[in-house]
Design a protein around this motif. Sequence first.
Motif, PDB file in Angstrom:
ATOM      1  N   ASP A 201     -17.536  19.330-122.468  1.00 57.11           N
ATOM      2  CA  ASP A 201     -17.000  19.894-124.062  1.00 57.11           C
ATOM      3  C   ASP A 201     -15.664  19.213-123.928  1.00 57.11           C
ATOM      4  O   ASP A 201     -15.077  18.972-125.311  1.00 57.11           O
ATOM      5  N   VAL A 202     -14.683  19.456-122.709  1.00 62.33           N
ATOM      6  CA  VAL A 202     -13.196  18.977-122.879  1.00 62.33           C
ATOM      7  C   VAL A 202     -13.401  17.125-123.134  1.00 62.33           C
ATOM      8  O   VAL A 202     -12.552  17.001-124.254  1.00 62.33           O
TER       9      VAL A 202
ATOM     10  N   ALA B  86     -15.585  15.755-124.406  1.00 59.98           N
ATOM     11  CA  ALA B  86     -15.134  15.342-126.647  1.00 59.98           C
ATOM     12  C   ALA B  86     -15.069  16.086-127.595  1.00 59.98           C
ATOM     13  O   ALA B  86     -14.167  15.411-128.582  1.00 59.98           O
ATOM     14  N   ASP B  87     -13.838  16.930-127.207  1.00 61.16           N
ATOM     15  CA  ASP B  87     -13.192  17.689-127.752  1.00 61.16           C
ATOM     16  C   ASP B  87     -12.092  16.184-127.830  1.00 61.16           C
ATOM     17  O   ASP B  87     -11.443  16.390-128.922  1.00 61.16           O
ATOM     18  N   GLU B  88     -11.775  15.985-126.671  1.00 62.38           N
ATOM     19  CA  GLU B  88     -10.745  14.863-126.755  1.00 62.38           C
ATOM     20  C   GLU B  88     -10.992  13.908-127.600  1.00 62.38           C
ATOM     21  O   GLU B  88     -10.080  12.821-128.003  1.00 62.38           O
TER      22      GLU B  88
ATOM     23  N   GLY C 129     -12.509  13.509-130.436  1.00 61.12           N
ATOM     24  CA  GLY C 129     -13.053  13.844-131.368  1.00 61.12           C
ATOM     25  C   GLY C 129     -14.797  13.727-132.305  1.00 61.12           C
ATOM     26  O   GLY C 129     -14.479  13.683-133.145  1.00 61.12           O
ATOM     27  N   LYS C 130     -15.623  13.489-131.181  1.00 62.99           N
ATOM     28  CA  LYS C 130     -16.129  12.825-132.492  1.00 62.99           C
ATOM     29  C   LYS C 130     -17.503  14.323-131.545  1.00 62.99           C
ATOM     30  O   LYS C 130     -17.149  14.529-130.905  1.00 62.99           O
ATOM     31  N   ASP C 131     -18.445  14.922-132.233  1.00 58.67           N
ATOM     32  CA  ASP C 131     -19.779  15.203-132.558  1.00 58.67           C
ATOM     33  C   ASP C 131     -21.050  14.155-130.992  1.00 58.67           C
ATOM     34  O   ASP C 131     -22.201  14.046-131.567  1.00 58.67           O
TER      35      ASP C 131
ATOM     36  N   THR D 123     -23.236   9.618-132.959  1.00 62.62           N
ATOM     37  CA  THR D 123     -23.078  10.849-133.249  1.00 62.62           C
ATOM     38  C   THR D 123     -24.199  11.468-132.940  1.00 62.62           C
ATOM     39  O   THR D 123     -25.594  10.960-132.702  1.00 62.62           O
TER      40      THR D 123
END
Length: 156
Positions: A43-44, A46-48, A50-52, A70
């Motif tokens: 999850d970290v 993925a946040d970096e 910036g994509k779903d 995505t």
Amino acid sequence: MTCFSRLNQIKNVSTKPGAIQWNGAERKQALVDELSAEGLALDVIADELGKDLDPFDLICHVAFDRKPLTRQERAKNVQKCDVFAKYGEQARAVLTALLAKYADEGVLNLDDTNVLRIPPLNTLGTPVQLIKAFGGKTSFENAVHAMQNELYQEVA
């Protein structure tokens, strides 16, 4: 954590994208847990990015430099294949709602009948009614597995 160390951690779990067995909720969770135990929280990352992204795409992107899709793109690809055509109206509605749950929220355990108790699936009928629309629990699970197989098909 650097991209290089992330890459090495993921590659230690699997040597090539095809070796990542992604069908079955237990296997998905086991792989995510294994990476987490190694200090790699998907999850970290993925946040970096910036994509779903689905965890499968995230792993393949970081470890093998594959173009990620995505969840919405994966769901659209399944809809194009029309894998729901052989089912009745209520069963198609259930599969469509499950696919939307995956695309919007990243729900991975789609074959768990408890998912039939949450919105919007609970508005389509009771879990028993929804399972009967497929002809029984085994047929429901088979339909969901077929949909999941399509979700993770290689895209040309």
